[in-house]
Design a protein around this motif. Structure first.
Motif, PDB file in Angstrom:
ATOM      1  N   UNK A 170       0.869  -1.180   0.000  1.00 55.39           N
ATOM      2  CA  UNK A 170       0.000   0.000   0.000  1.00 55.39           C
ATOM      3  C   UNK A 170       0.902   1.225   0.000  1.00 55.39           C
ATOM      4  N   UNK A 171       0.636   2.159  -0.879  1.00 57.31           N
ATOM      5  CA  UNK A 171       1.495   3.323  -1.017  1.00 57.31           C
ATOM      6  C   UNK A 171       1.422   4.244   0.181  1.00 57.31           C
ATOM      7  N   UNK A 172       2.562   4.760   0.610  1.00 59.67           N
ATOM      8  CA  UNK A 172       2.567   5.640   1.777  1.00 59.67           C
ATOM      9  C   UNK A 172       2.143   7.053   1.429  1.00 59.67           C
ATOM     10  N   UNK A 173       2.051   7.389   0.144  1.00 60.66           N
ATOM     11  CA  UNK A 173       1.606   8.726  -0.264  1.00 60.66           C
ATOM     12  C   UNK A 173       0.094   8.743  -0.459  1.00 60.66           C
ATOM     13  N   UNK A 174      -0.429   7.762  -1.163  1.00 65.91           N
ATOM     14  CA  UNK A 174      -1.844   7.770  -1.518  1.00 65.91           C
ATOM     15  C   UNK A 174      -2.667   6.732  -0.762  1.00 65.91           C
ATOM     16  N   UNK A 175      -2.015   5.738  -0.167  1.00 66.72           N
ATOM     17  CA  UNK A 175      -2.748   4.666   0.493  1.00 66.72           C
ATOM     18  C   UNK A 175      -3.299   3.624  -0.461  1.00 66.72           C
ATOM     19  N   UNK A 176      -3.080   3.800  -1.753  1.00 67.15           N
ATOM     20  CA  UNK A 176      -3.636   2.871  -2.731  1.00 67.15           C
ATOM     21  C   UNK A 176      -2.989   1.489  -2.600  1.00 67.15           C
TER      22      UNK A 176
ATOM     23  N   UNK B 211      -5.939   2.065   1.775  1.00 68.65           N
ATOM     24  CA  UNK B 211      -5.962   2.068   3.235  1.00 68.65           C
ATOM     25  C   UNK B 211      -6.135   3.512   3.703  1.00 68.65           C
ATOM     26  N   UNK B 212      -6.124   3.715   5.024  1.00 68.78           N
ATOM     27  CA  UNK B 212      -6.485   5.005   5.589  1.00 68.78           C
ATOM     28  C   UNK B 212      -5.434   6.094   5.469  1.00 68.78           C
ATOM     29  N   UNK B 213      -5.040   6.417   4.260  1.00 71.36           N
ATOM     30  CA  UNK B 213      -4.040   7.450   3.989  1.00 71.36           C
ATOM     31  C   UNK B 213      -4.558   8.338   2.867  1.00 71.36           C
ATOM     32  N   UNK B 214      -4.525   9.649   3.076  1.00 74.43           N
ATOM     33  CA  UNK B 214      -4.927  10.598   2.037  1.00 74.43           C
ATOM     34  C   UNK B 214      -3.924  11.746   2.018  1.00 74.43           C
ATOM     35  N   UNK B 215      -3.336  11.983   0.849  1.00 71.76           N
ATOM     36  CA  UNK B 215      -2.474  13.156   0.665  1.00 71.76           C
ATOM     37  C   UNK B 215      -3.179  14.147  -0.237  1.00 71.76           C
ATOM     38  N   UNK B 216      -2.921  15.429   0.002  1.00 72.95           N
ATOM     39  CA  UNK B 216      -3.631  16.464  -0.754  1.00 72.95           C
ATOM     40  C   UNK B 216      -2.822  17.747  -0.764  1.00 72.95           C
ATOM     41  N   UNK B 217      -3.188  18.644  -1.658  1.00 75.26           N
ATOM     42  CA  UNK B 217      -2.573  19.962  -1.743  1.00 75.26           C
ATOM     43  C   UNK B 217      -3.665  21.019  -1.643  1.00 75.26           C
ATOM     44  N   UNK B 218      -3.282  22.190  -1.156  1.00 76.25           N
ATOM     45  CA  UNK B 218      -4.194  23.317  -0.995  1.00 76.25           C
ATOM     46  C   UNK B 218      -3.716  24.432  -1.903  1.00 76.25           C
TER      47      UNK B 218
ATOM     48  N   UNK C 104     -13.262  23.805  -1.520  1.00 74.56           N
ATOM     49  CA  UNK C 104     -12.676  24.474  -2.681  1.00 74.56           C
ATOM     50  C   UNK C 104     -11.173  24.653  -2.512  1.00 74.56           C
ATOM     51  N   UNK C 105     -10.450  24.458  -3.602  1.00 75.30           N
ATOM     52  CA  UNK C 105      -9.008  24.674  -3.553  1.00 75.30           C
ATOM     53  C   UNK C 105      -8.220  23.547  -2.935  1.00 75.30           C
ATOM     54  N   UNK C 106      -8.852  22.398  -2.711  1.00 76.64           N
ATOM     55  CA  UNK C 106      -8.163  21.224  -2.159  1.00 76.64           C
ATOM     56  C   UNK C 106      -8.240  20.099  -3.181  1.00 76.64           C
ATOM     57  N   UNK C 107      -7.129  19.465  -3.469  1.00 71.98           N
ATOM     58  CA  UNK C 107      -7.098  18.370  -4.432  1.00 71.98           C
ATOM     59  C   UNK C 107      -6.319  17.188  -3.862  1.00 71.98           C
ATOM     60  N   UNK C 108      -6.923  16.032  -3.939  1.00 72.40           N
ATOM     61  CA  UNK C 108      -6.300  14.803  -3.447  1.00 72.40           C
ATOM     62  C   UNK C 108      -5.264  14.298  -4.443  1.00 72.40           C
TER      63      UNK C 108
END
Length: 429
Positions: free
Chosen positions: A183-189, A347-354, A332-336
């Motif tokens: 499972x990726x540590x950046x996206x959880x995929x 798994x329970x990991x979400x990365x995003x930018x603002x 608004x202004x947030x992207x995963x």
């Protein structure tokens, strides 16, 4: 652990309560975690909090603390028994085969470096450019690094094509190791580990699994997945006492010189410096006084998780993860950040930018103003994270995306309140 959860109904993403919220529901999580009142920890992917079973196991053993494998007294004998019992608990938790070695290390990075050290001469390693640094940097410089795949299926096809080409015209007995994440540590995929293992074995290769992020969230069964080696970290598995483990086939490990030379790794030392006969089995790579407390803590967590209802834990986490992702998508202004399609399992990991905000600034504000801890940076996966930030910006048409990202990660002890407080804080940024 909070089992009476009330959603924040004033938020658009919290209009419908989760099916497991509300008073009166019996606890389904068998593991409490320690924490500090008023502090919300959403940084499990970096270091998970300590499970109470780990703390209890260490506290119980501390009065008996003594040498392992090096004493005849009652204290030493009890500590040796506890250390070897922990090895068995880890083996059971990971579905190790009867002839697999279970070697205690410091963490996943250490475990994969040990495996790199044990590779037979002329080995070829194949991995993906999307891996954590721990699964990129230890391997020989001639390692084959496959492009970042766009889907789980693309990863399987790319590996199949690469191994077919690699085997063309070469010695079929040449050692090849495929190294992938679970499972990726950046996206959880989640990655298609069993399918990748089947491809690797079809081409006469072995496969090593970096399960640092997968094992805390889902069962990892070495035999069922068909992998040859698995590496995990205690500090991501609620056992923060400085241990990890490499589990896998013993032939390469027994043929390699010790990872560290010293007491415990040697079966015999003669009067001349070259007169050394090294031990076989796990002891060969566990020189020196072992991390008894780390092993016992990890063993206790493995036993507790192994006895738990993992399906119920998974369902709880997925409901919370869906709430987090839906809430972020509504801002608004947030992207995963994502590598695969948004609907792929994770798994329970979400990365995003603002948009328009530096991630370090946002993380600092969350910590100081709201008592919320998240991760900011490139997450020890610099090539991948930079790429995903650029792709996220392109999807939204941003001209100047931030240089780094934010990551929120959940696990045992995470609640609806924690997620909603994060979303509320980000909505008011």
């Amino acid at each position: 652990m909070n089992t009476t959860l009330t959603p924040v109904t004033t938020l658009p993403w919290a209009a419908e309560p989760l099916p497991w919220t509300g008073p009166g529901r019996p606890a389904t999580r068998p593991l409490d975690v320690l924490g500090v009142p008023g502090q919300i920890n959403l940084d499990y992917a970096a270091t998970a909090p300590c499970a109470s079973v780990a703390a209890d196991a260490v506290t119980e053993l501390l009065p008996w603390y003594a040498s392992v494998h090096r004493g005849a007294g009652q204290l030493s004998r009890r500590c040796t028994l506890a250390y070897e019992r922990a090895r068995e608990e880890v083996a059971d938790f990971l579905g190790a085969r009867a002839d697999d070695h279970v070697i205690f290390t410091r963490n996943t990075t250490d475990a994969l470096n040990l495996l790199a050290h044990a590779l037979p001469a002329a080995s070829t390693v194949v991995t993906f450019a999307s891996e954590h640094h721990a699964n990129l940097l230890p391997w020989p410089s001639a390692a084959v690094r496959l492009p970042v795949p766009a889907s789980p299926g693309a990863a399987v096809r790319a590996l199949d094509a690469a191994l077919r080409e690699l085997r063309r015209g070469t010695d079929p007995g040449r050692p090849v190791l495929v190294a992938v994440t679970g499972a990726g540590n950046v996206t959880g995929e989640r990655w298609p580990v069993a399918a990748l293992a089947r491809v690797a074995h079809r081409h006469g290769a072995r496969i090593a699994l970096d399960a640092a992020q997968l094992a805390p969230h889902a069962p990892v069964d070495i035999a069922a997945l068909g992998v040859d080696y698995v590496a995990v970290s205690g500090h991501k598995l609620y056992a923060p006492f400085g241990t990890g483990v490499l589990v896998g086939r013993g032939d390469w490990l027994d043929a390699a010189p010790p990872y560290l030379s010293g007491g415990g790794a040697s079966a015999y030392v003669g009067p001349a410096t070259h007169q050394v006969r090294w031990a076989t089995g796990p002891a060969r790579h566990e020189a020196g006084t072992p991390n008894l407390l780390g092993a016992v803590a990890l063993g206790a967590v493995c036993a507790a998780l192994g006895a738990a209802d993992r399906a119920a834990l998974h369902d709880d986490e997925q409901a919370l993860l869906a709430r987090l992702r839906a809430g972020l998508a509504a801002l608004p202004g947030v992207e995963e950040l994502r590598l695969f399609d948004a609907a792929e399992p994770r798994v329970g990991i979400v990365s995003f930018v603002v948009a328009g905000r530096e991630s370090a600034t946002v993380a600092a504000e969350l910590a100081t103003a709201h008592g919320i801890g998240v991760r900011d940076g490139l997450f020890c996966a610099h090539p991948l994270t930079r790429r995903l930030i650029a792709e996220a910006a392109a999807r939204r048409g941003w001209r100047n995306p931030p240089a780094t990202a934010l990551r929120a990660s959940i696990g045992l002890g995470s609640t609806v309140e924690h997620v909603d407080r994060l979303l509320t804080a980000l909505a008011g940024r």
